[in-house]
Scaffold this active site. Structure first.
Site, PDB file in Angstrom:
ATOM      1  N   LEU A   1       0.812  -1.220   0.000  1.00 19.22           N
ATOM      2  CA  LEU A   1       0.000   0.000   0.000  1.00 19.22           C
ATOM      3  C   LEU A   1       0.843   1.266   0.000  1.00 19.22           C
ATOM      4  CD1 LEU A   1      -2.507  -1.051   2.835  1.00 19.22           C
ATOM      5  CD2 LEU A   1      -2.860  -1.271   0.362  1.00 19.22           C
TER       6      LEU A   1
ATOM      7  N   TYR B   1       2.845  11.480 -11.141  1.00 18.66           N
ATOM      8  CA  TYR B   1       2.282  10.479 -10.230  1.00 18.66           C
ATOM      9  C   TYR B   1       1.846   9.249 -11.014  1.00 18.66           C
ATOM     10  CZ  TYR B   1      -0.933   8.284  -6.904  1.00 18.66           C
ATOM     11  OH  TYR B   1      -1.566   7.394  -6.088  1.00 18.66           O
TER      12      TYR B   1
ATOM     13  N   LYS C   1       3.173   5.279 -10.754  1.00 15.27           N
ATOM     14  CA  LYS C   1       2.311   4.132 -10.419  1.00 15.27           C
ATOM     15  C   LYS C   1       2.363   3.083 -11.528  1.00 15.27           C
ATOM     16  CE  LYS C   1       0.230   4.022  -7.101  1.00 15.27           C
ATOM     17  NZ  LYS C   1       0.640   3.627  -5.726  1.00 15.27           N
TER      18      LYS C   1
ATOM     19  N   HIS D   1     -48.211  10.543  33.297  1.00 14.34           N
ATOM     20  CA  HIS D   1     -48.273  10.374  34.737  1.00 14.34           C
ATOM     21  C   HIS D   1     -49.377   9.388  35.097  1.00 14.34           C
ATOM     22  CE1 HIS D   1     -45.423  13.576  35.008  1.00 14.34           C
ATOM     23  NE2 HIS D   1     -46.262  14.479  34.482  1.00 14.34           N
ATOM     24  N   PRO D   2     -49.352   8.816  36.291  1.00 17.31           N
ATOM     25  CA  PRO D   2     -50.399   7.866  36.691  1.00 17.31           C
ATOM     26  C   PRO D   2     -51.799   8.457  36.517  1.00 17.31           C
ATOM     27  CG  PRO D   2     -48.614   7.831  38.282  1.00 17.31           C
ATOM     28  CD  PRO D   2     -48.318   8.949  37.344  1.00 17.31           C
ATOM     29  N   GLY D   3     -52.671   7.666  35.923  1.00 12.58           N
ATOM     30  CA  GLY D   3     -54.051   8.087  35.714  1.00 12.58           C
ATOM     31  C   GLY D   3     -54.284   8.911  34.468  1.00 12.58           C
ATOM     32  N   VAL D   4     -53.233   9.327  33.796  1.00 12.97           N
ATOM     33  CA  VAL D   4     -53.361  10.181  32.609  1.00 12.97           C
ATOM     34  C   VAL D   4     -53.716   9.340  31.380  1.00 12.97           C
ATOM     35  CG1 VAL D   4     -52.020  11.562  30.953  1.00 12.97           C
ATOM     36  CG2 VAL D   4     -51.877  12.043  33.402  1.00 12.97           C
TER      37      VAL D   4
END
Length: 377
Positions: free
Chosen positions: A58, A112, A116, A288-291
């Site tokens: 490489l 280059y 190569k 929330h609870p009960g909602v």
């Protein structure tokens, strides 16, 4: 019987491709990397060659201070490597597959490209003289994590700069790029080692992508913008998947997280997490609870609810027949509840603690056409 461990000499082991390759090889027990990096003495190559079963070459120079470095590194180091292979296999049946990472620039008449091409010719000569297996990859632009930005990869530069709000420069918006993703490159290199045949051949990396500079910039900017819009790009396959992974790899550590809007009222909170162009959106809410939440119906919209924590009562009423259905679920079990078009529905927290529910809807909420009509259950 287990396959023997492959000892692969990797030149350029500390570069972009080399680091990704080394990490991949380290994920199993089949491959051991013998690293050779910038600054290492080429005189060591014969000794390293004695330990190697194969070579992935490489190492290369692509932005030297003087053009002579192109030939000295790209061609010269390759010739030195080939000479070491010749000596290692001379007079024996030993073969050391040599995989060369070349460039599509080898097709061009520039310093280059010529260096190569000279490297390729050295590898071809070795294979023809000795029968030693050799595979040459003419790589287009390679992109992915750990590539150096503001150097020789426009993808790395765009990702790095856009992730930091820095400007990018585009001289020719219509210029087309040929690209391969680093994961695919590493896969192809390892496969070439395992399947190299006698003589020389050319390897390919698939898939290969094409995109213009302008399209690339638009896509990477879209990744950045998705944190504001919450609409993700289609990141599951192909080039967009690879670019998205690459973009994220350039995020500064302080940007690993980000906040999204939270809408609160007396019932609890509602948070949208993620929206998709055509597969809906993800969110969660608390109660929330009960909602009770909901109390509406849809003509076409569908939803999937998953209670993460708490206890829930889902109620349904058919708009035409008046039929009622009740379902109970809780965070103690992984159970999806779907809303059905034509049925009014709501959800009530019947527990004593806050309820948390994950929600997917098959479309992004459109205030102009919400398809959410109030209707008591």
């Amino acid at each position: 019987m287990a396959d023997p461990v492959q000892r692969i000499l990797v030149t350029g082991a500390h570069g972009f491709i080399g680091r990704n390759l080394t990490v991949r090889c380290g994920e199993g027990s089949r491959i051991t990397v013998i690293p050779f990096g910038r600054g290492d003495d080429p005189a060591r190559l014969p000794a390293l060659m004695a330990e190697a079963d194969a070579i992935i070459h490489l190492a290369g120079e692509n932005r030297p201070k003087d053009e002579a470095s192109f030939d000295r590194v790209n061609a010269g180091l390759t010739r030195t490597l080939c000479d070491a292979v010749r000596s290692a296999v001379a007079g024996s049946s030993r073969r050391i597959p040599l995989i060369l990472a070349s460039s599509i620039q080898a097709e061009r008449d520039n310093p280059y490209g010529r260096s190569k091409l000279a490297a390729e010719e050295a590898v071809k000569a070795l294979a023809e003289e000795t029968g030693n297996p050799a595979v040459i990859f003419r790589l287009p632009g390679v992109f992915g994590k750990w590539c150096r930005p503001n150097y020789n990869s426009v993808v790395a530069t765009f990702c790095h700069n856009i992730a930091r709000g820095l400007p990018i420069q585009i001289n020719d918006p219509d210029a087309r790029l040929r690209l391969v993703y680093i994961d695919d490159v590493v896969t192809a290199l390892i496969a070439a080692v395992e399947n190299a045949a006698k003589g020389v051949s050319f390897g390919t990396v698939t898939p290969e992508y094409e995109i213009t500079l302008d399209e690339l910039a638009v896509q990477i900017r879209a990744f950045a913008a998705s944190r504001e819009t919450l609409v993700t790009e289609r990141t599951g396959t192909g080039l967009v998947r690879a670019l998205h992974a690459t973009y994220l790899s350039y995020l500064p550590v302080e940007d690993f997280s980000y906040k999204v809007p939270q809408y609160a009222d007396p019932r609890g909170v509602f948070v949208e997490m993620l929206k998709t162009p055509d597969c809906g959106q993800f969110s969660f809410f608390t109660a929330h609870p009960g909602v009770t939440r909901g109390g509406h119906y849809h003509h076409s919209k569908t939803e999937k609810f998953l209670v993460i924590r708490g206890e829930a009562l889902f109620r349904f009423r058919h708009l035409l027949t008046g039929e009622h259905v009740e379902l109970r679920t809780s965070g103690a079990e992984a159970q999806i509840v779907e809303t059905v078009p034509g049925w009014s529905h709501d959800i009530t927290n019947i527990g004593t603690d806050e309820m948390i529910v994950m929600l997917w809807a098959n479309e992004i909420f459109d205030r102009a056409r919400p398809d959410t009509i109030p209707s008591k259950v």
